[in-house]
Design a protein around this motif. Structure first.
Motif, short mmCIF file in Angstrom:
data_model
loop_
_atom_site.label_atom_id
_atom_site.label_comp_id
_atom_site.label_asym_id
_atom_site.label_seq_id
_atom_site.Cartn_x
_atom_site.Cartn_y
_atom_site.Cartn_z
N GLY A 7 0.82 -1.22 0.00
CA GLY A 7 0.00 0.00 0.00
C GLY A 7 0.84 1.26 0.00
N PHE A 8 0.53 2.18 0.91
CA PHE A 8 1.23 3.47 0.89
C PHE A 8 2.50 3.47 1.74
N ILE A 9 2.96 2.27 2.17
CA ILE A 9 4.32 2.23 2.75
C ILE A 9 5.17 1.20 1.98
N PRO A 10 5.42 1.52 0.70
CA PRO A 10 6.13 0.57 -0.17
C PRO A 10 7.59 0.36 0.26
N TYR A 11 8.11 1.30 1.03
CA TYR A 11 9.53 1.23 1.40
C TYR A 11 9.80 0.27 2.55
N LEU A 12 8.76 -0.31 3.14
CA LEU A 12 8.98 -1.20 4.28
C LEU A 12 8.43 -2.60 4.03
N PRO A 13 9.23 -3.63 4.34
CA PRO A 13 8.69 -4.99 4.29
C PRO A 13 7.77 -5.21 5.50
N PHE A 14 7.06 -6.29 5.49
CA PHE A 14 6.28 -6.67 6.68
C PHE A 14 7.26 -7.19 7.73
N PHE A 15 7.15 -6.76 8.96
CA PHE A 15 8.00 -7.33 10.00
C PHE A 15 7.41 -7.10 11.39
N ILE A 16 7.85 -7.93 12.32
CA ILE A 16 7.47 -7.75 13.72
C ILE A 16 8.67 -7.10 14.39
N PRO A 17 8.53 -5.87 14.82
CA PRO A 17 9.71 -5.13 15.28
C PRO A 17 10.26 -5.64 16.62
N GLU A 18 11.53 -5.36 16.79
CA GLU A 18 12.13 -5.61 18.11
C GLU A 18 11.90 -4.41 19.02
N ALA A 19 11.66 -3.26 18.43
CA ALA A 19 11.47 -2.01 19.19
C ALA A 19 10.37 -2.15 20.21
N LYS A 20 10.55 -1.46 21.33
CA LYS A 20 9.55 -1.53 22.40
C LYS A 20 8.75 -0.23 22.51
N ASN A 21 9.17 0.79 21.80
CA ASN A 21 8.41 2.05 21.82
C ASN A 21 8.60 2.79 20.49
N SER A 22 7.84 3.85 20.32
CA SER A 22 7.83 4.52 19.00
C SER A 22 9.20 5.08 18.63
N ALA A 23 9.92 5.59 19.61
CA ALA A 23 11.21 6.19 19.29
C ALA A 23 12.18 5.13 18.77
N GLU A 24 12.20 3.99 19.45
CA GLU A 24 13.06 2.89 18.97
C GLU A 24 12.59 2.41 17.59
N LEU A 25 11.29 2.40 17.44
CA LEU A 25 10.75 1.93 16.17
C LEU A 25 11.21 2.83 15.01
#
Ligand code: GCW
Length: 611
Positions: A7-25
């Protein structure tokens, strides 16, 4: 399971992040982005949603609050992906509360859903796919939405138990995921809930009822401490509410607001309150007057954590309506504008309908500072392209942009959205033009001059000129052999007096009323001469034929893209256009023959109906 589109985020693959908060994300997104990037530094701190982007010697610095940097990184990546100049400087989201309302039921169905089943519920349980949930959170954060209600405002059993131990542990898991994306949950609640939990009443002024909600709300917050609040549909379409107990809506809303207050929660109260069983003999009741009549007099009586949620149109999400007069009223009350991405009356995500131009019309009349928050009925489900129609996903993108900037920016979001979805420049350009034309094309064949409601009752797809004239949920245009529409000026129901000047006079006078709203505000004779000299009847004929031609042109433009874009997307939308063109033809013929047979006056151009 089929992998959904990016969709409108073509630059990102699907993934489950390791980040625990928005800043890390925000940092993790930069690591995972599938594109060549300059050096990007992220400086996060605090809870804010604002951000700034600055260029540095080797790249860019994105700084801001924890969620702010997440928005900033998406904004930066979008520009870099479409190879456009990065907009440097500060950005602060215009509306602090930018909500989506899902109308998802716990059996997995979605009320007015045209994109498959629910992303959150199945078989009366909370059920979800982890990767999809993360992706959904990512989509929301990339477009700036920060609060989501997962369950339908029509709260059916067992969704009324979402605020109990039955479901809170599971709901908490979703809240924990979406929090990483800066998204808070809202829960739709049922006003009558205490009566199924040991009390014989849900009267908001009964102390026992207030105590019950306080206790239940404390429980909810023990699981989800940052819940944005409750959403309530009360005294509407057969649901219980304060009127059931002889109380007014400030009394009902404030009781719930007080239970939420200690936790910082908001009480979002819908103003979609009207008589859904209006007797066809009664010409006094006028549905579009209802919201204003029910609420305007209560200004100043709502607690400060109550937000009144008001649909953009005083009827109900028709293709074109006057802007709700309630949005201009109640200066001492917090208000949220509610729009509908789910294409209930606008083509069911079969017909193409890009909404930003419609919002532009609303905002041209209603300045953005009239409302303090914004909400949209969601249009996504478990379909491969999220929205049932690949291009309908751009309505979600455009809504986020409106919520962030306070401006519909139709051209800009159509262009940006098309470029994000289609790498081929010519394809993107074509899609942008198609998007911008689409809602006018649909309006031409589906809704003459703001009349609305000529849809199949219940279903709301496809034409039925008199369906709602004879339905128990009657909504009337009262067409006869000489005129059509309800008179809403001073000589009629006087709805126009609900508007402030100069709109009041503008709409009240048939000669100054904008033509696209003529049949919304007035009962008009078919021989009424319009500004360009044609009669109303001839314009109805002409618009419908033009709408049908427009649908065929949109289809032809889409077919011209074969080979330029991914084949699966091409084929999916090709199939939709076949249905849309057939639908447009049916609308055109049915509406035109309807008015022809009422008037006996033929089309000046002698075009054929039913070819
Ligand atoms: O337009 C009507 C819809 C109902 C909906 C209602 C509302 C959720 O037909 O399906 O119920 O509006 O907004 O509450």
């Amino acid at each position: 399971m089929e992998q959904k589109i990016r969709g409108f985020i073509p630059y990102l693959p699907f993934f489950i992040p390791e980040a625990k908060n928005s800043a890390e994300l925000a940092g993790e997104i930069l690591d995972r982005a599938e594109m060549a990037l300059p050096e990007v530094k992220v400086l996060a701190g605090g809870a804010g949603e604002g951000y700034s982007i600055r260029s540095t010697a080797g790249g860019y610095t994105v700084s801001g609050g924890d969620t702010g940097v997440l928005y900033g990184v998406h904004a930066l990546l979008r520009s870099l992906y479409v190879k456009e100049p990065v907009r440097e400087g500060e950005a602060v989201p215009y509306y602090p509360l930018r909500m989506l309302n899902h109308w998802d039921n716990m059996d997995g169905s979605v009320e007015r859903g045209y994109a498959g089943l629910s992303l959150f519920f199945r078989n009366d349980r909370i059920t979800w796919n982890e990767t999809d949930m993360h992706r959904y959170g990512m989509m929301l954060s990339s477009t700036g939405i920060n609060a989501v209600c997962l369950n339908n405002v029509n709260v059916h059993f067992p969704a009324d138990r979402l605020i109990t131990e039955d479901f809170l542990p599971e709901l908490k898991k979703i809240a924990d995921i979406l929090r990483i994306y800066g998204v808070k949950l809202i829960i739709s609640i049922d006003f009558s809930m205490p009566t199924r939990n040991g009390l014989d009443t849900a009267d908001p002024l009964d102390e026992r009822v207030a105590r019950w909600w306080e206790k239940q709300t404390a429980l909810v917050y023990s699981y989800i401490p940052d819940l944005a609040g409750y959403l309530v549909k009360a005294d509407s379409e057969h649901r219980a509410g304060p009127y059931t107990y002889g109380r007014n809506h400030a009394e009902g809303a404030n009781m719930l607001a007080k239970a939420l207050k200690p936790f910082g929660g908001k009480l979002i109260w819908r103003c979609f309150v009207y008589d859904c069983g209006q007797d066809w003999r009664n010409h006094e009741i006028d549905r579009p007057k209802a919201a204003y009549d029910n609420y305007a007099w209560l200004d100043g009586q709502f607690d400060d954590n109550v937000i009144l949620q008001i649909k953009n149109g005083p009827y109900d999400f028709q293709v074109r309506e006057g802007v709700s007069p309630l949005l201009f009223a109640m200066p001492s009350t917090q208000k949220a504008l509610e729009v509908q991405l789910a294409q209930e009356y606008t083509g069911h995500q079969i017909d193409l309908f890009f909404m930003a131009p419609q919002w532009q019309d609303i905002y041209d009349v209603m300045p953005k500072d009239k409302v303090q928050a914004i909400c949209a009925v969601a249009n996504v489900g478990d379909s491969v392209n999220w929205a049932g129609h690949d291009l309908a996903l751009l309505n979600l993108y455009a809504f986020g942009s409106l919520a962030m900037t306070g401006e519909p920016r139709a051209e800009e979001t159509a262009a940006a959205g098309a470029k994000l979805m289609f790498e081929d420049r010519e394809a993107a350009e074509t899609v942008k033009d198609m998007l911008l034309r689409s809602c006018r094309v649909y309006e031409d064949y589906a809704s003459p001059f703001g009349l609305g409601w000529m849809v199949t009752p219940g279903l709301h797809y496809g034409v039925s000129c008199e369906g709602y004239e004879y339905d128990v949920w009657g909504t009337y245009h009262r067409a006869n052999f000489e005129a059509v529409g309800i008179e809403r000026g001073p000589g009629g129901t006087d709805m126009t007096s609900q508007y402030p000047e100069p709109l009041r006079s503008l709409y009240a006078d048939i000669d100054t009323c904008p033509e696209e709203l003529l049949l919304f505000f007035h009962r008009v004779r078919y021989d009424h001469v319009m500004k360009d000299g044609r009669t109303l009847l001839q314009r109805i004929y002409d618009n419908h034929f033009r709408g049908y031609e427009g649908a065929k042109e949109l289809q032809a433009r889409w077919l011209s893209l074969e080979g330029r874009i991914a084949e699966d997307v091409f084929l999916r939308i090709r199939d939709k256009f076949e249905l849309q063109v057939a639908n447009a033809r049916r609308w055109c013929d049915t509406v035109n023959t309807y008015f022809y047979r009422h008037t006996g006056i033929p089309d000046e151009q002698g075009r054929k109906i039913w070819d």
